[in-house]
Design a protein around this motif. Structure first.
Motif, PDB file in Angstrom:
ATOM      1  N   TYR A  33       0.837  -1.193   0.000  1.00  0.00           N
ATOM      2  CA  TYR A  33       0.000   0.000   0.000  1.00  0.00           C
ATOM      3  C   TYR A  33       0.881   1.255   0.000  1.00  0.00           C
ATOM      4  O   TYR A  33       1.974   1.252   0.561  1.00  0.00           O
ATOM      5  N   ASN A  34       0.377   2.296  -0.642  1.00  0.00           N
ATOM      6  CA  ASN A  34       1.128   3.545  -0.734  1.00  0.00           C
ATOM      7  C   ASN A  34       1.398   4.136   0.649  1.00  0.00           C
ATOM      8  O   ASN A  34       0.531   4.119   1.529  1.00  0.00           O
ATOM      9  N   TYR A  35       2.611   4.646   0.812  1.00  0.00           N
ATOM     10  CA  TYR A  35       2.984   5.362   2.034  1.00  0.00           C
ATOM     11  C   TYR A  35       1.961   6.444   2.338  1.00  0.00           C
ATOM     12  O   TYR A  35       1.484   7.139   1.452  1.00  0.00           O
ATOM     13  N   ASP A  36       1.603   6.546   3.621  1.00  0.00           N
ATOM     14  CA  ASP A  36       0.683   7.556   4.145  1.00  0.00           C
ATOM     15  C   ASP A  36      -0.779   7.270   3.829  1.00  0.00           C
ATOM     16  O   ASP A  36      -1.651   8.093   4.129  1.00  0.00           O
ATOM     17  N   THR A  37      -1.058   6.105   3.229  1.00  0.00           N
ATOM     18  CA  THR A  37      -2.454   5.698   3.035  1.00  0.00           C
ATOM     19  C   THR A  37      -3.065   5.320   4.389  1.00  0.00           C
ATOM     20  O   THR A  37      -2.401   4.729   5.238  1.00  0.00           O
ATOM     21  N   THR A  38      -4.317   5.655   4.582  1.00  0.00           N
ATOM     22  CA  THR A  38      -5.025   5.249   5.802  1.00  0.00           C
ATOM     23  C   THR A  38      -5.871   4.018   5.507  1.00  0.00           C
ATOM     24  O   THR A  38      -6.715   4.028   4.609  1.00  0.00           O
ATOM     25  N   LEU A  39      -5.607   2.950   6.248  1.00  0.00           N
ATOM     26  CA  LEU A  39      -6.351   1.705   6.090  1.00  0.00           C
ATOM     27  C   LEU A  39      -7.251   1.481   7.296  1.00  0.00           C
ATOM     28  O   LEU A  39      -6.860   1.748   8.431  1.00  0.00           O
ATOM     29  N   VAL A  40      -8.447   0.988   7.037  1.00  0.00           N
ATOM     30  CA  VAL A  40      -9.320   0.517   8.115  1.00  0.00           C
ATOM     31  C   VAL A  40      -9.312  -1.003   8.030  1.00  0.00           C
ATOM     32  O   VAL A  40      -9.860  -1.593   7.092  1.00  0.00           O
ATOM     33  N   ILE A  41      -8.650  -1.633   8.988  1.00  0.00           N
ATOM     34  CA  ILE A  41      -8.482  -3.087   8.990  1.00  0.00           C
ATOM     35  C   ILE A  41      -9.558  -3.677   9.892  1.00  0.00           C
ATOM     36  O   ILE A  41      -9.709  -3.273  11.052  1.00  0.00           O
ATOM     37  N   THR A  42     -10.318  -4.624   9.338  1.00  0.00           N
ATOM     38  CA  THR A  42     -11.507  -5.112  10.022  1.00  0.00           C
ATOM     39  C   THR A  42     -11.494  -6.624  10.179  1.00  0.00           C
ATOM     40  O   THR A  42     -11.173  -7.354   9.240  1.00  0.00           O
ATOM     41  N   ALA A  43     -11.844  -7.065  11.374  1.00  0.00           N
ATOM     42  CA  ALA A  43     -12.005  -8.492  11.646  1.00  0.00           C
ATOM     43  C   ALA A  43     -13.495  -8.841  11.592  1.00  0.00           C
ATOM     44  O   ALA A  43     -14.326  -8.099  12.113  1.00  0.00           O
ATOM     45  N   SER A  44     -13.816  -9.952  10.945  1.00  0.00           N
ATOM     46  CA  SER A  44     -15.210 -10.403  10.886  1.00  0.00           C
ATOM     47  C   SER A  44     -15.307 -11.796  11.502  1.00  0.00           C
ATOM     48  O   SER A  44     -14.500 -12.675  11.206  1.00  0.00           O
ATOM     49  N   GLU A  45     -16.280 -11.962  12.373  1.00  0.00           N
ATOM     50  CA  GLU A  45     -16.424 -13.205  13.130  1.00  0.00           C
ATOM     51  C   GLU A  45     -17.263 -14.226  12.367  1.00  0.00           C
ATOM     52  O   GLU A  45     -18.263 -13.873  11.745  1.00  0.00           O
ATOM     53  N   GLU A  46     -16.855 -15.478  12.435  1.00  0.00           N
ATOM     54  CA  GLU A  46     -17.663 -16.570  11.924  1.00  0.00           C
ATOM     55  C   GLU A  46     -18.639 -16.998  13.025  1.00  0.00           C
ATOM     56  O   GLU A  46     -18.371 -16.801  14.220  1.00  0.00           O
ATOM     57  N   PRO A  47     -19.802 -17.586  12.661  1.00  0.00           N
ATOM     58  CA  PRO A  47     -20.765 -18.004  13.685  1.00  0.00           C
ATOM     59  C   PRO A  47     -20.133 -18.936  14.721  1.00  0.00           C
ATOM     60  O   PRO A  47     -19.419 -19.875  14.380  1.00  0.00           O
ATOM     61  N   GLY A  48     -20.389 -18.641  15.985  1.00  0.00           N
ATOM     62  CA  GLY A  48     -19.868 -19.470  17.068  1.00  0.00           C
ATOM     63  C   GLY A  48     -18.540 -18.991  17.620  1.00  0.00           C
ATOM     64  O   GLY A  48     -18.025 -19.561  18.590  1.00  0.00           O
ATOM     65  N   TYR A  49     -18.004 -17.922  17.033  1.00  0.00           N
ATOM     66  CA  TYR A  49     -16.702 -17.413  17.479  1.00  0.00           C
ATOM     67  C   TYR A  49     -16.789 -15.909  17.677  1.00  0.00           C
ATOM     68  O   TYR A  49     -17.659 -15.238  17.118  1.00  0.00           O
ATOM     69  N   LYS A  50     -15.865 -15.365  18.473  1.00  0.00           N
ATOM     70  CA  LYS A  50     -15.851 -13.929  18.698  1.00  0.00           C
ATOM     71  C   LYS A  50     -14.421 -13.411  18.655  1.00  0.00           C
ATOM     72  O   LYS A  50     -13.468 -14.129  18.985  1.00  0.00           O
ATOM     73  N   PHE A  51     -14.311 -12.151  18.238  1.00  0.00           N
ATOM     74  CA  PHE A  51     -13.006 -11.502  18.163  1.00  0.00           C
ATOM     75  C   PHE A  51     -12.474 -11.273  19.568  1.00  0.00           C
ATOM     76  O   PHE A  51     -13.209 -10.878  20.477  1.00  0.00           O
ATOM     77  N   SER A  52     -11.154 -11.479  19.752  1.00  0.00           N
ATOM     78  CA  SER A  52     -10.529 -11.300  21.057  1.00  0.00           C
ATOM     79  C   SER A  52      -9.632 -10.065  21.091  1.00  0.00           C
ATOM     80  O   SER A  52      -9.835  -9.162  21.898  1.00  0.00           O
ATOM     81  N   LYS A  53      -8.635 -10.005  20.186  1.00  0.00           N
ATOM     82  CA  LYS A  53      -7.709  -8.877  20.206  1.00  0.00           C
ATOM     83  C   LYS A  53      -6.882  -8.847  18.930  1.00  0.00           C
ATOM     84  O   LYS A  53      -6.850  -9.796  18.152  1.00  0.00           O
ATOM     85  N   TRP A  54      -6.198  -7.713  18.721  1.00  0.00           N
ATOM     86  CA  TRP A  54      -5.198  -7.550  17.667  1.00  0.00           C
ATOM     87  C   TRP A  54      -3.817  -7.739  18.293  1.00  0.00           C
ATOM     88  O   TRP A  54      -3.526  -7.144  19.334  1.00  0.00           O
ATOM     89  N   THR A  55      -2.968  -8.525  17.664  1.00  0.00           N
ATOM     90  CA  THR A  55      -1.613  -8.673  18.202  1.00  0.00           C
ATOM     91  C   THR A  55      -0.807  -7.388  18.010  1.00  0.00           C
ATOM     92  O   THR A  55       0.129  -7.131  18.769  1.00  0.00           O
ATOM     93  N   TYR A  56      -1.169  -6.578  16.997  1.00  0.00           N
ATOM     94  CA  TYR A  56      -0.452  -5.321  16.747  1.00  0.00           C
ATOM     95  C   TYR A  56      -0.693  -4.336  17.887  1.00  0.00           C
ATOM     96  O   TYR A  56       0.216  -3.625  18.312  1.00  0.00           O
ATOM     97  N   GLN A  57      -1.922  -4.278  18.373  1.00  0.00           N
ATOM     98  CA  GLN A  57      -2.285  -3.412  19.496  1.00  0.00           C
ATOM     99  C   GLN A  57      -3.217  -4.206  20.407  1.00  0.00           C
ATOM    100  O   GLN A  57      -4.444  -4.129  20.277  1.00  0.00           O
ATOM    101  N   PRO A  58      -2.639  -4.996  21.318  1.00  0.00           N
ATOM    102  CA  PRO A  58      -3.448  -5.903  22.142  1.00  0.00           C
ATOM    103  C   PRO A  58      -4.521  -5.207  22.978  1.00  0.00           C
ATOM    104  O   PRO A  58      -5.497  -5.858  23.379  1.00  0.00           O
ATOM    105  N   THR A  59      -4.368  -3.911  23.245  1.00  0.00           N
ATOM    106  CA  THR A  59      -5.361  -3.214  24.056  1.00  0.00           C
ATOM    107  C   THR A  59      -6.600  -2.840  23.249  1.00  0.00           C
ATOM    108  O   THR A  59      -7.624  -2.450  23.820  1.00  0.00           O
ATOM    109  N   VAL A  60      -6.516  -2.958  21.914  1.00  0.00           N
ATOM    110  CA  VAL A  60      -7.657  -2.624  21.063  1.00  0.00           C
ATOM    111  C   VAL A  60      -8.550  -3.850  20.930  1.00  0.00           C
ATOM    112  O   VAL A  60      -8.128  -4.888  20.432  1.00  0.00           O
ATOM    113  N   THR A  61      -9.793  -3.730  21.384  1.00  0.00           N
ATOM    114  CA  THR A  61     -10.719  -4.865  21.337  1.00  0.00           C
ATOM    115  C   THR A  61     -11.857  -4.647  20.340  1.00  0.00           C
ATOM    116  O   THR A  61     -12.749  -5.484  20.241  1.00  0.00           O
ATOM    117  N   SER A  62     -11.827  -3.528  19.615  1.00  0.00           N
ATOM    118  CA  SER A  62     -12.861  -3.286  18.607  1.00  0.00           C
ATOM    119  C   SER A  62     -12.542  -4.086  17.343  1.00  0.00           C
ATOM    120  O   SER A  62     -11.383  -4.421  17.074  1.00  0.00           O
TER     121      SER A  62
END
Length: 211
Positions: free
Chosen positions: A94-123
């Motif tokens: 991706y081009n330098y200085d581009t802003t990306l919105v990186i999104t996790a999507s859950e499969e049925p029966g599972y839930k998102f826990s954390k990002w390893t890049y920023q473990p305090t982010v739970t969204s």
């Protein structure tokens, strides 16, 4: 005299200098300097040398435009288990200085826990400005199974029921061993889940479902 002017395709990507007022058939040197995160490509319609020495062969003013472009940076997006969830956008450059919105999507029966890049982010989404020029930046989403209640009873208390690990919340898609020992005077007939017969064995291996 003729005028040699320099300009850039983007002042945010780089700077230019040199040129000025020169005599016909003289030489002039122009310079292009990219800013961090960008690279010099060429002078439009001319040389690909950032420091370019020009021989003035035309008796007219000339404008040279420096073309810069963003450096590509590697961004890796991945899930710790593709069965549990997915991550978008895809891994790529991706081009330098581009802003990306990186999104996790859950499969049925599972839930998102954390990002390893920023473990305090739970969204589920994380906003990242691409600026790492020293290698790939990795965003790994971790998912965990949701838990659902599991319990079992003997009809009319005519048997003793045991559940591996005890009754309560169990991980989705995990296997739970349920066993019944009839009290004297009774035989085991079947296990029912609601109105549905699910086993005719006293030991029932139940795979935890949603709900």
């Amino acid at each position: 005299n003729v005028s040699v002017e320099v300009e850039t395709n983007s002042v945010g990507m780089g700077t230019v200098s040199g040129g000025g007022s020169c005599y016909f058939n003289d030489s002039a040197t122009i310079h292009a300097k990219p800013k961090p995160g960008y690279e010099f490509v060429r002078w439009a319609g001319s040389s690909d040398q950032a420091d370019y020495k020009i021989k003035l062969k035309y008796d007219k003013d000339t404008v040279f435009t420096a073309i810069f472009r963003a450096i590509k940076c590697g961004v890796v997006t991945e899930s710790d288990n593709d069965t549990y969830g997915k991550v978008t956008p895809a891994t790529g450059s991706y081009n330098y200085d581009t802003t990306l919105v990186i999104t996790a999507s859950e499969e049925p029966g599972y839930k998102f826990s954390k990002w390893t890049y920023q473990p305090t982010v739970t969204s589920l989404s994380i906003t990242y400005k691409v600026q790492n020029l020293n290698g790939d930046t990795t965003f790994r989403a971790e998912f965990v199974p949701r838990q659902y209640p599991v319990n079992a009873v003997a009809d009319g208390a005519k048997g003793v029921v045991t559940i591996d690990g005890g009754a309560g919340l169990k991980d989705y898609n995990s296997q739970v061993t349920i066993n019944v020992t009839p009290i004297p005077g009774y035989d085991f007939k079947e296990w029912r889940k609601g109105d549905q017969v699910v086993s005719t064995s006293a030991t029932y291996y139940y795979t935890v479902e949603i709900g």
